[in-house]
Design an enzyme around this catalytic site. Structure first.
Site, PDB file in Angstrom:
ATOM      1  N   HIS A 156       0.809  -1.225   0.000  1.00  0.00           N
ATOM      2  CA  HIS A 156       0.000   0.000   0.000  1.00  0.00           C
ATOM      3  C   HIS A 156       0.836   1.266   0.000  1.00  0.00           C
ATOM      4  CE1 HIS A 156       0.991  -0.294   4.236  1.00  0.00           C
ATOM      5  NE2 HIS A 156       0.736   0.987   4.323  1.00  0.00           N
TER       6      HIS A 156
HETATM    7  C1  UD1 Z   1      -2.053   5.111   6.223  1.00  0.00           C
HETATM    8  C2  UD1 Z   1      -0.745   5.518   6.889  1.00  0.00           C
HETATM    9  C3  UD1 Z   1       0.290   4.410   6.695  1.00  0.00           C
HETATM   10  C4  UD1 Z   1      -0.255   3.080   7.159  1.00  0.00           C
HETATM   11  C5  UD1 Z   1      -1.542   2.786   6.418  1.00  0.00           C
HETATM   12  C6  UD1 Z   1      -2.140   1.477   6.817  1.00  0.00           C
HETATM   13  C7  UD1 Z   1      -0.286   7.938   6.858  1.00  0.00           C
HETATM   14  C8  UD1 Z   1       0.556   8.992   6.276  1.00  0.00           C
HETATM   15  N1  UD1 Z   1      -0.175   6.710   6.304  1.00  0.00           N
HETATM   16  O1  UD1 Z   1      -1.824   5.037   4.827  1.00  0.00           O
HETATM   17  O2  UD1 Z   1       1.430   4.722   7.467  1.00  0.00           O
HETATM   18  O3  UD1 Z   1       0.692   2.067   6.899  1.00  0.00           O
HETATM   19  O4  UD1 Z   1      -2.467   3.856   6.727  1.00  0.00           O
HETATM   20  O5  UD1 Z   1      -3.261   1.202   6.056  1.00  0.00           O
HETATM   21  O6  UD1 Z   1      -1.012   8.192   7.797  1.00  0.00           O
HETATM   22  N2  UD1 Z   1      -9.015   4.735   1.939  1.00  0.00           N
HETATM   23  C9  UD1 Z   1     -10.262   4.162   1.860  1.00  0.00           C
HETATM   24  N3  UD1 Z   1     -10.869   3.774   3.034  1.00  0.00           N
HETATM   25  C10 UD1 Z   1     -10.303   3.955   4.254  1.00  0.00           C
HETATM   26  C11 UD1 Z   1      -9.027   4.572   4.302  1.00  0.00           C
HETATM   27  C12 UD1 Z   1      -8.391   4.935   3.142  1.00  0.00           C
HETATM   28  O7  UD1 Z   1     -10.810   3.983   0.798  1.00  0.00           O
HETATM   29  O8  UD1 Z   1     -10.910   3.567   5.274  1.00  0.00           O
HETATM   30  C13 UD1 Z   1      -8.334   5.130   0.671  1.00  0.00           C
HETATM   31  C14 UD1 Z   1      -8.661   6.510   0.217  1.00  0.00           C
HETATM   32  O9  UD1 Z   1      -8.633   6.517  -1.178  1.00  0.00           O
HETATM   33  C15 UD1 Z   1      -7.510   7.320   0.726  1.00  0.00           C
HETATM   34  C16 UD1 Z   1      -6.373   6.349   0.570  1.00  0.00           C
HETATM   35  O10 UD1 Z   1      -6.937   5.073   0.871  1.00  0.00           O
HETATM   36  O11 UD1 Z   1      -7.318   8.510   0.047  1.00  0.00           O
HETATM   37  C17 UD1 Z   1      -5.215   6.615   1.476  1.00  0.00           C
HETATM   38  O12 UD1 Z   1      -5.645   6.657   2.851  1.00  0.00           O
HETATM   39  P1  UD1 Z   1      -4.752   7.449   3.925  1.00  0.00           P
HETATM   40  O13 UD1 Z   1      -5.386   7.361   5.268  1.00  0.00           O
HETATM   41  O14 UD1 Z   1      -4.415   8.807   3.422  1.00  0.00           O
HETATM   42  O15 UD1 Z   1      -3.370   6.665   3.928  1.00  0.00           O
HETATM   43  P2  UD1 Z   1      -3.030   5.104   3.801  1.00  0.00           P
HETATM   44  O16 UD1 Z   1      -2.475   4.839   2.464  1.00  0.00           O
HETATM   45  O17 UD1 Z   1      -4.159   4.241   4.273  1.00  0.00           O
END
Ligand code: UD1
Length: 355
Positions: free
Chosen positions: A203
């Site tokens: 991811h």
């Molecule tokens: C975040 C953490 C990362 C961790 C990861 C575990 C930061 C900077 N990164 O990354 O360290 O390893 O979580 O999963 O905080 N999304 C969904 N549903 C959700 C959450 C996210 O669809 O419940 C999608 C969205 O498109 C979103 C993208 O995932 O924009 C990224 O989510 P985000 O919380 O920004 O960071 P992660 O990549 O999940």
């Protein structure tokens, strides 16, 4: 009152043992979810499976750019702190919610405790590295999971009296739930045999947002999948950015993100795990399962020196070769990864509050 914060999936297994230990000792606490992760499969399922209470408050911040997400957490969390005035805020790990809440608390002169302090990849291109460094410098109490953390914090001039090597609360969760996870035999639902499959998670933005990099990794996985069936619970971000690419690989099965118990059971009986996660490097070491980390560096070097982890170059050939000759499973867990870390943390918190 102690205020515990969670935001994203990897926070839950680190915080659960602490929340439960505080409950057991009858210490007043408030449990806050920032809502950084909000999908049922990325969030709610973990509370039930880890046996922890639902958060008292959910700030519902959701996704966004780094600035938007961090800022939304800060604004919402400031209101909570002003209203509730806890004696201490506990944050975990290295996600945006961790830094946002630590910064708000520090500005309001509320002491911050950081679970999983001191880890360093020395790679500032990782958003998590920025979050780690800044959170540690805001914290009053720093709980370290492995010896490298002590050395890193000392080098950065952090007063050793604030730092405690307590072990790994995420491994407390693993120790508590391993048997239950195995009893479910989660591999059966996918037609897999214990020891007869590989488990994949990816991811990290540097791997899945860049389409050339994702394509290179997909070629590597395709080669591995010719010899070993692969199961890949795919993170929503990965599905969005490069899901299409991975869905075309024969022998690799994409599934929705899994709950904690199902994933833990699958990990425990995998022949091999391929990942770019932080926590999974540690969980495979604790389980004695070989792990190939598809990254140039790790902030968790104890998994290399004492565990089952190995860094693999981000090239298709390197991935295939490493999968044929992974490191054998280890038999010894790193120091203090014994299932009792949360009790050591709470001892320190009680001492701090008594001062
Ligand atoms: C975040 C953490 C990362 C961790 C990861 C575990 C930061 C900077 N990164 O990354 O360290 O390893 O979580 O999963 O905080 N999304 C969904 N549903 C959700 C959450 C996210 O669809 O419940 C999608 C969205 O498109 C979103 C993208 O995932 O924009 C990224 O989510 P985000 O919380 O920004 O960071 P992660 O990549 O999940």
């Amino acid at each position: 009152m102690i205020l515990n914060v969670v935001g994203a999936r990897p926070n839950f297994m680190k915080m659960a043992p602490l929340v439960l230990e505080l409950q057991r000792r009858g210490l007043p606490q408030l449990f806050v979810h920032t809502g950084q992760h909000y999908d049922e499969r990325m969030s709610q399922v973990f509370f039930d499976e880890l046996g922890m209470p639902r958060p008292d408050l959910d700030l519902g911040v959701g996704s966004g750019s780094h600035a938007e997400q961090t800022a939304r957490v800060m604004v919402a969390f400031e209101r909570v702190l002003v209203e509730r005035r806890p004696a201490l805020v506990v944050v975990a790990g290295d996600v945006n919610s961790t830094l946002a809440c630590a910064l708000v608390a520090a500005k309001l002169e509320v002491a911050v405790a950081h679970l999983e302090a001191g880890l360093r990849s020395f790679d500032r291109r990782m958003p998590e590295e920025v979050n780690r460094v800044l959170t540690d410098h805001l914290a009053e109490l720093l709980f370290v999971t492995e010896p490298s953390g002590l050395a890193n914090l000392e080098r950065e001039g952090i007063d050793a009296r604030r730092v405690a090597f307590v072990g790994n609360t995420m491994i407390d969760s693993l120790v508590s739930h391993r048997e239950r996870a195995l009893a479910r035999e989660p591999w059966r639902a996918y037609g897999l045999e214990p020891g007869g499959y590989g488990l994949v998670t990816l991811h990290r933005p540097s791997n899945v947002d860049d389409s050339a990099m994702a394509a290179e990794i997909a070629r590597g996985l395709a080669g591995v999948a010719e010899e070993l069936p692969l199961l890949f619970p795919i993170h929503p971000r990965t599905r969005e950015r490069s899901g299409e690419l991975f869905s075309r690989i024969a022998g690799l099965r994409l599934v929705e993100p899994l709950g904690y118990l199902e994933f833990l059971g699958l990990m425990a009986r995998a022949r091999l795990v391929l990942t770019d996660s932080g926590g999974i490097q540690e969980e495979t070491t604790a389980l004695g399962v070989p792990c190939l980390t598809l990254r140039e560096n790790t902030e968790r070097p104890v998994t290399l020196s004492e565990g089952t982890n190995r860094l693999v170059a981000l090239e298709a050939r390197a991935i295939q070769e490493a999968a044929r000759a992974p490191r054998p499973g280890a038999t010894r867990a790193p120091a203090l990864w014994d299932g009792c870390a949360a009790a050591r943390v709470v001892d320190r918190l009680e001492e701090f509050l008594a001062r």
